[in-house]
Scaffold this active site. Structure first.
Site, PDB file in Angstrom:
ATOM      1  N   LYS A   1       0.825  -1.211   0.000  1.00  0.00           N
ATOM      2  CA  LYS A   1       0.000   0.000   0.000  1.00  0.00           C
ATOM      3  C   LYS A   1       0.862   1.266   0.000  1.00  0.00           C
ATOM      4  CE  LYS A   1      -2.174  -1.059   3.847  1.00  0.00           C
ATOM      5  NZ  LYS A   1      -1.589  -2.374   4.226  1.00  0.00           N
TER       6      LYS A   1
ATOM      7  N   ARG B   1      -9.583   0.542   8.711  1.00  0.00           N
ATOM      8  CA  ARG B   1      -9.046  -0.753   9.068  1.00  0.00           C
ATOM      9  C   ARG B   1     -10.080  -1.635   9.754  1.00  0.00           C
ATOM     10  NH1 ARG B   1      -3.362  -0.006   8.809  1.00  0.00           N
ATOM     11  NH2 ARG B   1      -2.128  -1.323  10.150  1.00  0.00           N
TER      12      ARG B   1
ATOM     13  N   ARG C   1      11.642  -6.101   5.283  1.00  0.00           N
ATOM     14  CA  ARG C   1      11.358  -4.686   5.070  1.00  0.00           C
ATOM     15  C   ARG C   1      12.122  -3.798   6.062  1.00  0.00           C
ATOM     16  NH1 ARG C   1       5.228  -2.563   4.474  1.00  0.00           N
ATOM     17  NH2 ARG C   1       5.056  -2.650   6.740  1.00  0.00           N
TER      18      ARG C   1
ATOM     19  N   ARG D   1      -0.236  -9.119  13.561  1.00  0.00           N
ATOM     20  CA  ARG D   1      -0.823  -8.146  12.633  1.00  0.00           C
ATOM     21  C   ARG D   1      -1.594  -8.840  11.517  1.00  0.00           C
ATOM     22  NH1 ARG D   1       4.277  -5.329  11.093  1.00  0.00           N
ATOM     23  NH2 ARG D   1       3.150  -4.221   9.476  1.00  0.00           N
TER      24      ARG D   1
HETATM   25  P1  ADP Z   1       1.062  -2.062   8.153  1.00  0.00           P
HETATM   26  O1  ADP Z   1       2.415  -2.272   7.621  1.00  0.00           O
HETATM   27  O2  ADP Z   1       0.600  -3.127   9.096  1.00  0.00           O
HETATM   28  O3  ADP Z   1       0.080  -1.700   7.104  1.00  0.00           O
HETATM   29  P2  ADP Z   1       0.764   0.560   9.366  1.00  0.00           P
HETATM   30  O4  ADP Z   1       1.981   1.381   9.262  1.00  0.00           O
HETATM   31  O5  ADP Z   1      -0.370   0.877   8.491  1.00  0.00           O
HETATM   32  O6  ADP Z   1       1.259  -0.922   9.200  1.00  0.00           O
HETATM   33  O7  ADP Z   1       0.240   0.556  10.868  1.00  0.00           O
HETATM   34  C1  ADP Z   1       1.080   0.246  11.973  1.00  0.00           C
HETATM   35  C2  ADP Z   1       0.254   0.100  13.232  1.00  0.00           C
HETATM   36  O8  ADP Z   1      -0.418   1.339  13.500  1.00  0.00           O
HETATM   37  C3  ADP Z   1      -0.860  -0.928  13.178  1.00  0.00           C
HETATM   38  O9  ADP Z   1      -0.397  -2.239  13.477  1.00  0.00           O
HETATM   39  C4  ADP Z   1      -1.832  -0.380  14.232  1.00  0.00           C
HETATM   40  O10 ADP Z   1      -1.374  -0.649  15.537  1.00  0.00           O
HETATM   41  C5  ADP Z   1      -1.739   1.109  14.014  1.00  0.00           C
HETATM   42  N1  ADP Z   1      -2.735   1.594  13.017  1.00  0.00           N
HETATM   43  C6  ADP Z   1      -2.455   2.161  11.804  1.00  0.00           C
HETATM   44  N2  ADP Z   1      -3.583   2.499  11.147  1.00  0.00           N
HETATM   45  C7  ADP Z   1      -4.609   2.135  11.954  1.00  0.00           C
HETATM   46  C8  ADP Z   1      -6.024   2.200  11.833  1.00  0.00           C
HETATM   47  N3  ADP Z   1      -6.633   2.715  10.735  1.00  0.00           N
HETATM   48  N4  ADP Z   1      -6.765   1.718  12.857  1.00  0.00           N
HETATM   49  C9  ADP Z   1      -6.189   1.202  13.978  1.00  0.00           C
HETATM   50  N5  ADP Z   1      -4.862   1.098  14.143  1.00  0.00           N
HETATM   51  C10 ADP Z   1      -4.069   1.559  13.159  1.00  0.00           C
END
Ligand code: ADP
Ligand code: ZN
Length: 213
Positions: free
Chosen positions: A13, A88, A127, A171
């Site tokens: 993404k 999410r 990563r 996750r």
């Molecule tokens: P990923 O690589 O899992 O897509 P992100 O950078 O998007 O990781 O998110 C890292 C962490 O931030 C998630 O594991 C969660 O704890 C929190 N987070 C990010 N976006 C959201 C969201 N929309 N709702 C709830 N928690 C979120």
């Protein structure tokens, strides 16, 4: 462009969003980046979010909607936005729908990046992320020119706290339980664009075609 990017952690993404912003000046809005910046800066928001993030769990819907309600009002969103990592959960998707309706903004689609689980696991463990600008690298396929140093900004390139094996597996479970149902939600809304996302170039081309540019 006004799009949501859906897909498991590691589906690409962030990479795709960065490629798309270069095309038409839309902004990438990554709730993960916003939260990591808040944790690093030690703000109230960061303190509230830190424990859940470290464990690979989701931050509360209320906290996320508070952030996004403000963020979508900022001027740079007029050029378009790519929502990366948000919504999410179904409650976040419902709340976003209400918010956009109120603002008179129409989405052009919710893009689902489909990637096999083995590929996801491999990508996440290899990563690396720049702590300053969020640029994404991969130790195997796309390392920074100088080890540990960001090509774009010179910041440190590190493995994220939530990219240990345990947190990754958590996750992915959270994704399957709470986020995967959004595919059905956006399908019903008539917004879904489902893509086999093995290469970012293929994804970007499909999206350009979808939005007609
Ligand atoms: P990923 O690589 O899992 O897509 P992100 O950078 O998007 O990781 O998110 C890292 C962490 O931030 C998630 O594991 C969660 O704890 C929190 N987070 C990010 N976006 C959201 C969201 N929309 N709702 C709830 N928690 C979120
Ligand atoms: Zn950087």
């Amino acid at each position: 462009m006004r799009l949501i990017l859906l897909g498991a952690p590691g589906a690409g993404k962030g990479t795709v969003a960065k490629m798309l912003t270069a095309i038409d000046g839309s902004v990438q809005i990554s709730t993960g980046d916003i939260l990591r910046a808040a944790v690093k800066a030690g703000t109230e928001l960061g303190k509230k979010a830190e424990a859940a993030m470290k464990a690979g769990e989701l931050v509360s819907d209320d906290l996320i909607m508070g952030i996004m309600g403000e963020r979508l009002k900022e001027d740079d969103c007029q050029a378009g936005f790519l929502l990366d990592g948000f919504p999410r959960t179904i409650p976040q998707a419902e709340a976003l729908k209400g918010l956009l309706e109120k603002m008179g903004i129409e989405l052009q689609g919710a893009v689902n990046l489909n990637v096999p689980r083995e590929v996801i696991l491999d990508r996440l463990t290899t990563r690396r992320t720049c702590v300053d600008c969020g640029a994404i690298y991969n130790v195997k396929s796309n390392p920074p020119k100088e080890e540990g140093k960001c090509d774009a900004c010179g910041g440190s390139v590190v493995q994220r706290d939530d990219e240990t094996k345990e947190a990754i597996s958590k996750r992915l479970d959270v994704f399957n339980e709470q986020t995967a149902p959004l595919v059905g939600f956006y399908d019903k809304e008539g917004l879904l664009l489902d893509i086999e996302a093995t290469s970012s170039d293929v994804v970007v081309d499909a999206i350009k075609k979808h939005v007609g540019i």
